[in-house]
Design a protein around this motif. Sequence first.
Motif, PDB file in Angstrom:
ATOM      1  N   ALA A  88      -3.335  10.568   0.881  1.00 12.33           N
ATOM      2  CA  ALA A  88      -1.924  10.270   1.121  1.00 12.33           C
ATOM      3  C   ALA A  88      -1.673   9.959   2.591  1.00 12.33           C
ATOM      4  O   ALA A  88      -0.958   9.003   2.930  1.00 12.33           O
ATOM      5  N   ALA A  89      -2.252  10.743   3.476  1.00  9.76           N
ATOM      6  CA  ALA A  89      -2.075  10.520   4.913  1.00  9.76           C
ATOM      7  C   ALA A  89      -2.712   9.208   5.345  1.00  9.76           C
ATOM      8  O   ALA A  89      -2.140   8.456   6.148  1.00  9.76           O
ATOM      9  N   SER A  90      -3.881   8.900   4.802  1.00 10.47           N
ATOM     10  CA  SER A  90      -4.596   7.676   5.189  1.00 10.47           C
ATOM     11  C   SER A  90      -3.868   6.425   4.701  1.00 10.47           C
ATOM     12  O   SER A  90      -3.771   5.427   5.428  1.00 10.47           O
ATOM     13  N   PRO A 124      -0.218  15.473   8.110  1.00 10.35           N
ATOM     14  CA  PRO A 124      -1.616  15.830   8.425  1.00 10.35           C
ATOM     15  C   PRO A 124      -2.375  14.705   9.130  1.00 10.35           C
ATOM     16  O   PRO A 124      -3.258  14.068   8.554  1.00 10.35           O
ATOM     17  N   TRP A 125      -2.021  14.446  10.398  1.00  7.76           N
ATOM     18  CA  TRP A 125      -2.706  13.393  11.148  1.00  7.76           C
ATOM     19  C   TRP A 125      -4.206  13.648  11.246  1.00  7.76           C
ATOM     20  O   TRP A 125      -4.992  12.704  11.312  1.00  7.76           O
ATOM     21  N   HIS A 126      -4.588  14.926  11.270  1.00 10.43           N
ATOM     22  CA  HIS A 126      -6.008  15.268  11.445  1.00 10.43           C
ATOM     23  C   HIS A 126      -6.854  14.838  10.247  1.00 10.43           C
ATOM     24  O   HIS A 126      -8.087  14.787  10.348  1.00 10.43           O
ATOM     25  N   LEU A 127      -6.194  14.524   9.120  1.00  6.40           N
ATOM     26  CA  LEU A 127      -6.940  14.095   7.931  1.00  6.40           C
ATOM     27  C   LEU A 127      -7.217  12.594   7.918  1.00  6.40           C
ATOM     28  O   LEU A 127      -7.944  12.103   7.061  1.00  6.40           O
ATOM     29  N   VAL A 128      -6.607  11.865   8.860  1.00  7.69           N
ATOM     30  CA  VAL A 128      -6.771  10.414   8.910  1.00  7.69           C
ATOM     31  C   VAL A 128      -8.006  10.065   9.743  1.00  7.69           C
ATOM     32  O   VAL A 128      -8.207  10.591  10.836  1.00  7.69           O
ATOM     33  N   TYR A 167       0.821  -1.213   0.000  1.00  8.67           N
ATOM     34  CA  TYR A 167       0.000   0.000   0.000  1.00  8.67           C
ATOM     35  C   TYR A 167       0.858   1.267   0.000  1.00  8.67           C
ATOM     36  O   TYR A 167       0.389   2.334  -0.409  1.00  8.67           O
ATOM     37  N   GLU A 168       2.115   1.160   0.467  1.00 12.45           N
ATOM     38  CA  GLU A 168       2.952   2.363   0.500  1.00 12.45           C
ATOM     39  C   GLU A 168       3.229   2.895  -0.904  1.00 12.45           C
ATOM     40  O   GLU A 168       3.530   4.077  -1.085  1.00 12.45           O
ATOM     41  N   LYS A 197     -11.892   7.122   6.094  1.00 11.15           N
ATOM     42  CA  LYS A 197     -10.976   7.377   4.989  1.00 11.15           C
ATOM     43  C   LYS A 197     -10.036   6.196   4.773  1.00 11.15           C
ATOM     44  O   LYS A 197      -9.697   5.847   3.633  1.00 11.15           O
ATOM     45  N   ILE A 198      -9.597   5.561   5.861  1.00 10.72           N
ATOM     46  CA  ILE A 198      -8.736   4.389   5.741  1.00 10.72           C
ATOM     47  C   ILE A 198      -9.473   3.262   5.017  1.00 10.72           C
ATOM     48  O   ILE A 198      -8.918   2.583   4.155  1.00 10.72           O
ATOM     49  N   GLY A 199     -10.747   3.072   5.366  1.00  4.58           N
ATOM     50  CA  GLY A 199     -11.548   2.067   4.669  1.00  4.58           C
ATOM     51  C   GLY A 199     -11.694   2.379   3.194  1.00  4.58           C
ATOM     52  O   GLY A 199     -11.686   1.476   2.348  1.00  4.58           O
ATOM     53  N   TYR A 200     -11.811   3.674   2.873  1.00  2.00           N
ATOM     54  CA  TYR A 200     -11.958   4.084   1.476  1.00  2.00           C
ATOM     55  C   TYR A 200     -10.694   3.771   0.676  1.00  2.00           C
ATOM     56  O   TYR A 200     -10.760   3.177  -0.416  1.00  2.00           O
ATOM     57  N   VAL A 201      -9.494   4.161   1.205  1.00  2.00           N
ATOM     58  CA  VAL A 201      -8.257   3.922   0.455  1.00  2.00           C
ATOM     59  C   VAL A 201      -7.917   2.427   0.426  1.00  2.00           C
ATOM     60  O   VAL A 201      -7.266   1.948  -0.515  1.00  2.00           O
ATOM     61  N   LEU A 202      -8.371   1.702   1.440  1.00  2.00           N
ATOM     62  CA  LEU A 202      -8.170   0.258   1.462  1.00  2.00           C
ATOM     63  C   LEU A 202      -8.827  -0.389   0.245  1.00  2.00           C
ATOM     64  O   LEU A 202      -8.276  -1.299  -0.381  1.00  2.00           O
ATOM     65  N   ARG A 203     -10.010   0.108  -0.115  1.00  2.00           N
ATOM     66  CA  ARG A 203     -10.736  -0.431  -1.279  1.00  2.00           C
ATOM     67  C   ARG A 203     -10.255   0.191  -2.585  1.00  2.00           C
ATOM     68  O   ARG A 203     -10.114  -0.497  -3.598  1.00  2.00           O
ATOM     69  N   ARG A 204      -9.989   1.492  -2.556  1.00  2.00           N
ATOM     70  CA  ARG A 204      -9.625   2.192  -3.791  1.00  2.00           C
ATOM     71  C   ARG A 204      -8.310   1.658  -4.376  1.00  2.00           C
ATOM     72  O   ARG A 204      -8.182   1.513  -5.596  1.00  2.00           O
TER      73      ARG A 204
END
Length: 442
Positions: A82-84, A200-204, A69-70, A208-215
């Motif tokens: 990017a942060a997520s 930007p920790w506040h954006l995580v 994922y990186e 959002k993590i679930g979204y990028v996990l699928r995207r």
Amino acid sequence: MSFWKRFVAHNSEIIRPILTLGVGSVCAQLIPFVMSFVLARLYSPEAFGELGLFVNYAGILLIIASARYELAIVRARTPSEAASVSFLSAGIAFLLCLFLTILISITDLCRWEYIRGVSGRYLLPAFVFFSVLFQILVNYQNYTEGYKSIAYFTVFRNIIQAIARVSFSFLSYINGLIWGALTGVIGGCLLFFVRKLTFPWHLVSPRKIGYVLRRYVNFPKYALPSSLFNSLSTNLPVILFALFFSKQEVGYFTMTTTLFYLPVSLVSNSIGQVFYKKASVWDSGKTAHFCWLILCFNGLLSGLVLAFLLGMGSPLFAYLLGEEWQTIGDYAILLLPWFILVLCFSPLSLIFDVKDRQRTEMYLNIAAFTTRVAAILVGGYGALSAQDVILGYGLCGVVVWLIEGLIIFRIVKVPALRQWAFIVYLSGLVIIWGIYVWYRFV
């Protein structure tokens, strides 16, 4: 205006970041390159053999650690993505390394002698985790185009590693090469937080993590097995090599590939990262032009390396590293064609991720894995010499990288005339190498 000034002005958008990363990479790679000659006199070939096994085990685990994922960090469309993705990658790596620690403890309790014989096995989980974390931080800086920070991190990591390895050489009861590697990567990660670079920790968020996990599911779905086979094709042969030959021979093999990978890492870090970023946003015409510039530069560099090694040969390595290391000069010559193709095409292989062609890359890496492992096993069980096995290993790599290069040409849409010109040039280098090897070794 001179040709050089016109060239720089026309290509300033790619030359500036490449020079920024290039200067940092030169400094970063010169440190381990120069230190190799110092460390060769402080540590035995057997110690380098133990390091080789450790690094190759780690190389395989690094691929699995974050499910690749990186790689999606640079592809992120927004800072939130990017942060997520960064947070997701680090979390997966932490869980896997925790599991790895438990697994190693269980094998010790069960007295599995093969695992217990691996030097620094309890350092593996920490080394893998901090190596993944370091790559995550580098990719995030690449996303934000913080090229100076990338160069700074890499140089600092290698300085700490070099100092640690020299210092640990006085402790005979540990392998200082392994401990130095771990110290260096931890130091590189800590520098990020010491410099207080913004993240930007506040954006995580869980959503959002679930979204990028699928995207970005194609990265674990295709890039993970593809990268795993690529890593296995590079790292597993060294592990298998140790089954048939002594730790001293493994040490020679490790030192040879280490010295070869330094210029490859230099080119990949300075050019490959910029190519990945620019190819993600540029049209096909600009990408093809950039690709051709990379090929011209790397092709010229390959010719210079070929002339240098064939001209100087084994005596140079014996002089720089010590008489006991003279054998790696022969190993280096036998692996030259493989090195040339890796140097030319490895920075461009990121186009598979840019164009979502991970499946194609996976098939290529499966082919590389199969042929290289077969070369080691056939040579080992056939009681061939270490030199014969290494020659077969290198030639298998040449075939696969040549096929990969032709596919890259097609994806990037390099003009046919330029394709043929470059293939003819590479063929000339290989013919020169073949004539030299025939008279030298046959």
